[in-house]
Motif scaffolding. Structure first.
Motif, PDB file in Angstrom:
ATOM      1  N   MET A   1       0.847  -1.198   0.000  1.00 49.14           N
ATOM      2  CA  MET A   1       0.000   0.000   0.000  1.00 49.14           C
ATOM      3  C   MET A   1       0.880   1.245   0.000  1.00 49.14           C
ATOM      4  SD  MET A   1      -3.115   0.740   2.621  1.00 49.14           S
ATOM      5  CE  MET A   1      -2.844   2.334   3.364  1.00 49.14           C
ATOM      6  N   GLU A   2       0.534   2.175  -0.874  1.00 50.84           N
ATOM      7  CA  GLU A   2       1.355   3.370  -0.987  1.00 50.84           C
ATOM      8  C   GLU A   2       1.053   4.335   0.149  1.00 50.84           C
ATOM      9  OE1 GLU A   2       2.071   6.354  -4.493  1.00 50.84           O
ATOM     10  OE2 GLU A   2       1.455   4.385  -5.232  1.00 50.84           O
ATOM     11  N   MET A   3       2.104   4.900   0.706  1.00 50.44           N
ATOM     12  CA  MET A   3       1.927   5.870   1.777  1.00 50.44           C
ATOM     13  C   MET A   3       1.538   7.195   1.130  1.00 50.44           C
ATOM     14  SD  MET A   3       1.901   6.348   4.941  1.00 50.44           S
ATOM     15  CE  MET A   3       2.221   7.888   5.783  1.00 50.44           C
ATOM     16  N   GLU A   4       0.402   7.732   1.515  1.00 53.25           N
ATOM     17  CA  GLU A   4      -0.020   8.995   0.940  1.00 53.25           C
ATOM     18  C   GLU A   4       0.762  10.119   1.610  1.00 53.25           C
ATOM     19  OE1 GLU A   4      -3.899  11.797   0.543  1.00 53.25           O
ATOM     20  OE2 GLU A   4      -4.182   9.809   1.417  1.00 53.25           O
ATOM     21  N   THR A   5       1.356  10.987   0.786  1.00 56.70           N
ATOM     22  CA  THR A   5       2.095  12.095   1.397  1.00 56.70           C
ATOM     23  C   THR A   5       1.084  13.118   1.891  1.00 56.70           C
ATOM     24  OG1 THR A   5       2.850  12.211  -0.885  1.00 56.70           O
ATOM     25  CG2 THR A   5       4.457  12.762   0.848  1.00 56.70           C
ATOM     26  N   LYS A   6       1.248  13.470   3.143  1.00 54.36           N
ATOM     27  CA  LYS A   6       0.346  14.466   3.719  1.00 54.36           C
ATOM     28  C   LYS A   6       0.905  15.847   3.425  1.00 54.36           C
ATOM     29  CE  LYS A   6      -2.573  11.778   5.949  1.00 54.36           C
ATOM     30  NZ  LYS A   6      -3.564  11.303   4.989  1.00 54.36           N
ATOM     31  N   VAL A   7       0.020  16.724   2.979  1.00 52.14           N
ATOM     32  CA  VAL A   7       0.458  18.099   2.763  1.00 52.14           C
ATOM     33  C   VAL A   7       0.384  18.800   4.110  1.00 52.14           C
ATOM     34  CG1 VAL A   7       0.034  20.211   1.479  1.00 52.14           C
ATOM     35  CG2 VAL A   7      -0.527  18.003   0.456  1.00 52.14           C
ATOM     36  N   THR A   8       1.491  19.397   4.530  1.00 53.52           N
ATOM     37  CA  THR A   8       1.492  20.051   5.839  1.00 53.52           C
ATOM     38  C   THR A   8       1.366  21.564   5.685  1.00 53.52           C
ATOM     39  OG1 THR A   8       3.881  20.365   5.853  1.00 53.52           O
ATOM     40  CG2 THR A   8       3.050  18.286   6.769  1.00 53.52           C
ATOM     41  N   VAL A   9       1.129  22.204   6.812  1.00 59.03           N
ATOM     42  CA  VAL A   9       1.047  23.660   6.865  1.00 59.03           C
ATOM     43  C   VAL A   9       2.351  24.251   6.341  1.00 59.03           C
ATOM     44  CG1 VAL A   9       1.016  25.597   8.482  1.00 59.03           C
ATOM     45  CG2 VAL A   9      -0.620  23.707   8.750  1.00 59.03           C
ATOM     46  N   HIS A  10       3.462  23.605   6.711  1.00 58.47           N
ATOM     47  CA  HIS A  10       4.775  24.085   6.301  1.00 58.47           C
ATOM     48  C   HIS A  10       4.895  24.157   4.784  1.00 58.47           C
ATOM     49  CE1 HIS A  10       9.113  23.868   5.456  1.00 58.47           C
ATOM     50  NE2 HIS A  10       9.184  24.684   6.507  1.00 58.47           N
ATOM     51  N   ASP A  11       4.274  23.201   4.086  1.00 59.27           N
ATOM     52  CA  ASP A  11       4.348  23.156   2.619  1.00 59.27           C
ATOM     53  C   ASP A  11       3.687  24.359   1.960  1.00 59.27           C
ATOM     54  OD1 ASP A  11       5.539  20.636   2.794  1.00 59.27           O
ATOM     55  OD2 ASP A  11       3.596  19.618   2.742  1.00 59.27           O
ATOM     56  N   ALA A  12       2.694  24.935   2.634  1.00 59.79           N
ATOM     57  CA  ALA A  12       1.907  25.984   1.982  1.00 59.79           C
ATOM     58  C   ALA A  12       2.145  27.374   2.540  1.00 59.79           C
ATOM     59  CB  ALA A  12       0.419  25.637   2.107  1.00 59.79           C
ATOM     60  N   MET A  13       2.745  27.446   3.729  1.00 61.99           N
ATOM     61  CA  MET A  13       2.840  28.755   4.388  1.00 61.99           C
ATOM     62  C   MET A  13       3.869  29.671   3.725  1.00 61.99           C
ATOM     63  SD  MET A  13       5.030  27.852   7.811  1.00 61.99           S
ATOM     64  CE  MET A  13       6.839  27.894   7.746  1.00 61.99           C
ATOM     65  N   THR A  14       3.779  30.945   4.033  1.00 62.02           N
ATOM     66  CA  THR A  14       4.763  31.934   3.606  1.00 62.02           C
ATOM     67  C   THR A  14       5.654  32.149   4.812  1.00 62.02           C
ATOM     68  OG1 THR A  14       3.033  33.034   2.359  1.00 62.02           O
ATOM     69  CG2 THR A  14       5.028  34.311   2.778  1.00 62.02           C
ATOM     70  N   SER A  15       6.976  31.948   4.636  1.00 67.22           N
ATOM     71  CA  SER A  15       7.793  32.066   5.838  1.00 67.22           C
ATOM     72  C   SER A  15       8.325  33.463   6.093  1.00 67.22           C
ATOM     73  CB  SER A  15       8.921  31.038   5.838  1.00 67.22           C
ATOM     74  OG  SER A  15       9.488  30.982   4.569  1.00 67.22           O
ATOM     75  N   ASN A  16       8.408  34.305   5.056  1.00 67.56           N
ATOM     76  CA  ASN A  16       8.854  35.665   5.396  1.00 67.56           C
ATOM     77  C   ASN A  16       7.632  36.521   5.721  1.00 67.56           C
ATOM     78  OD1 ASN A  16       8.062  35.473   2.767  1.00 67.56           O
ATOM     79  ND2 ASN A  16       9.536  36.949   1.983  1.00 67.56           N
ATOM     80  N   VAL A  17       7.277  36.488   6.992  1.00 64.65           N
ATOM     81  CA  VAL A  17       6.080  37.183   7.443  1.00 64.65           C
ATOM     82  C   VAL A  17       6.412  38.626   7.733  1.00 64.65           C
ATOM     83  CG1 VAL A  17       4.164  37.047   9.065  1.00 64.65           C
ATOM     84  CG2 VAL A  17       5.595  35.057   8.684  1.00 64.65           C
ATOM     85  N   ILE A  18       5.521  39.520   7.329  1.00 73.39           N
ATOM     86  CA  ILE A  18       5.722  40.927   7.642  1.00 73.39           C
ATOM     87  C   ILE A  18       5.213  41.146   9.066  1.00 73.39           C
ATOM     88  CG2 ILE A  18       5.259  43.298   6.911  1.00 73.39           C
ATOM     89  CD1 ILE A  18       6.544  41.612   4.677  1.00 73.39           C
ATOM     90  N   THR A  19       6.092  41.631   9.940  1.00 71.13           N
ATOM     91  CA  THR A  19       5.680  41.833  11.330  1.00 71.13           C
ATOM     92  C   THR A  19       5.940  43.281  11.733  1.00 71.13           C
ATOM     93  OG1 THR A  19       7.863  41.273  12.177  1.00 71.13           O
ATOM     94  CG2 THR A  19       6.297  39.459  11.966  1.00 71.13           C
ATOM     95  N   ALA A  20       5.317  43.683  12.808  1.00 71.75           N
ATOM     96  CA  ALA A  20       5.527  45.038  13.305  1.00 71.75           C
ATOM     97  C   ALA A  20       5.363  45.043  14.813  1.00 71.75           C
ATOM     98  CB  ALA A  20       4.526  45.989  12.670  1.00 71.75           C
ATOM     99  N   ASP A  21       5.901  46.066  15.434  1.00 75.33           N
ATOM    100  CA  ASP A  21       5.821  46.228  16.874  1.00 75.33           C
ATOM    101  C   ASP A  21       4.468  46.857  17.232  1.00 75.33           C
ATOM    102  OD1 ASP A  21       6.403  48.038  19.397  1.00 75.33           O
ATOM    103  OD2 ASP A  21       7.962  46.497  19.311  1.00 75.33           O
ATOM    104  N   PRO A  22       3.863  46.435  18.365  1.00 78.05           N
ATOM    105  CA  PRO A  22       2.552  46.985  18.734  1.00 78.05           C
ATOM    106  C   PRO A  22       2.569  48.499  18.986  1.00 78.05           C
ATOM    107  CG  PRO A  22       3.439  45.600  20.501  1.00 78.05           C
ATOM    108  CD  PRO A  22       4.309  45.393  19.305  1.00 78.05           C
TER     109      PRO A  22
END
Length: 187
Positions: free
Chosen positions: A1-22
């Motif tokens: 049986m083939e192992m289905e690759t799970k798509v994770t949050v990491h696969d789809a997220m944008t890692s350079n997030v724009i952040t700011a100080d409150p």
């Protein structure tokens, strides 16, 4: 049986997030959004995200009250109690979390530190089959809470041109993008 690759949050997220100080002003935040072409900024003072400020927060909480954006801090108007998700969770879980809470953006946090952001458009680009989860719930939510006409928009695929859009409007019983709506109204 083939192992289905799970798509994770990491696969789809944008890692350079724009952040700011409150502590920065809403005016500064708005100019960062414009410059970086983003609709939201994660607010954090150290590594941990404290909140999120979106274009609609600025319109609802600052512009509509005619407050001066240069005199209001981001910390005063940001959305707190962020719902976040870990990068190794499955993408489908993220989609359900967004749908259940009617949100379009999820900060991705590992051990308390912000590592990325996942938006509903990211989910649909990486896993179009999850669109159903996001859109169905958006429609259910929308029917339950009667939003003013102009705010009744859901992300999804336009039923006329087939393009994926962040905002679809209901027109004549169909969910369509703004351009198609303008074409129809112009006929």
């Amino acid at each position: 049986m083939e192992m289905e690759t799970k798509v994770t949050v990491h696969d789809a997220m944008t890692s350079n997030v724009i952040t700011a100080d409150p502590g920065i002003s809403v005016a500064e935040a708005a100019s960062i959004m414009t410059e970086k072409k983003v609709g939201s900024i994660i607010v954090k003072s150290n590594s941990e995200p404290e909140g999120l400020i979106t274009e609609s927060d600025i319109i609802r909480k600052v512009v509509s009250r005619d407050l001066r954006a240069s005199e209001v801090t981001v910390g005063e108007v940001m959305t707190r109690n962020l719902i976040s998700i870990e990068p190794d969770r499955e993408l489908s879980e993220a989609a359900r979390l967004m749908a259940k809470n009617s949100i379009r953006r999820l900060p991705v946090v590992r051990d308390g530190a912000l590592v990325g952001i996942l938006t509903s458009s990211d989910v649909m680009m990486v896993a179009p089959e999850l669109t159903e989860i996001l859109v169905e719930n958006a429609r259910i939510e929308e029917n339950r809470v009667q939003l003013p006409e102009n705010e009744r928009s859901v992300p999804g695929v336009c039923e006329i041109c087939g393009n994926f859009e962040e905002y679809l409007e209901e027109y004549d019983g169909k969910y369509i993008c703004e351009e198609c709506k303008e074409d129809l109204e112009g006929e």
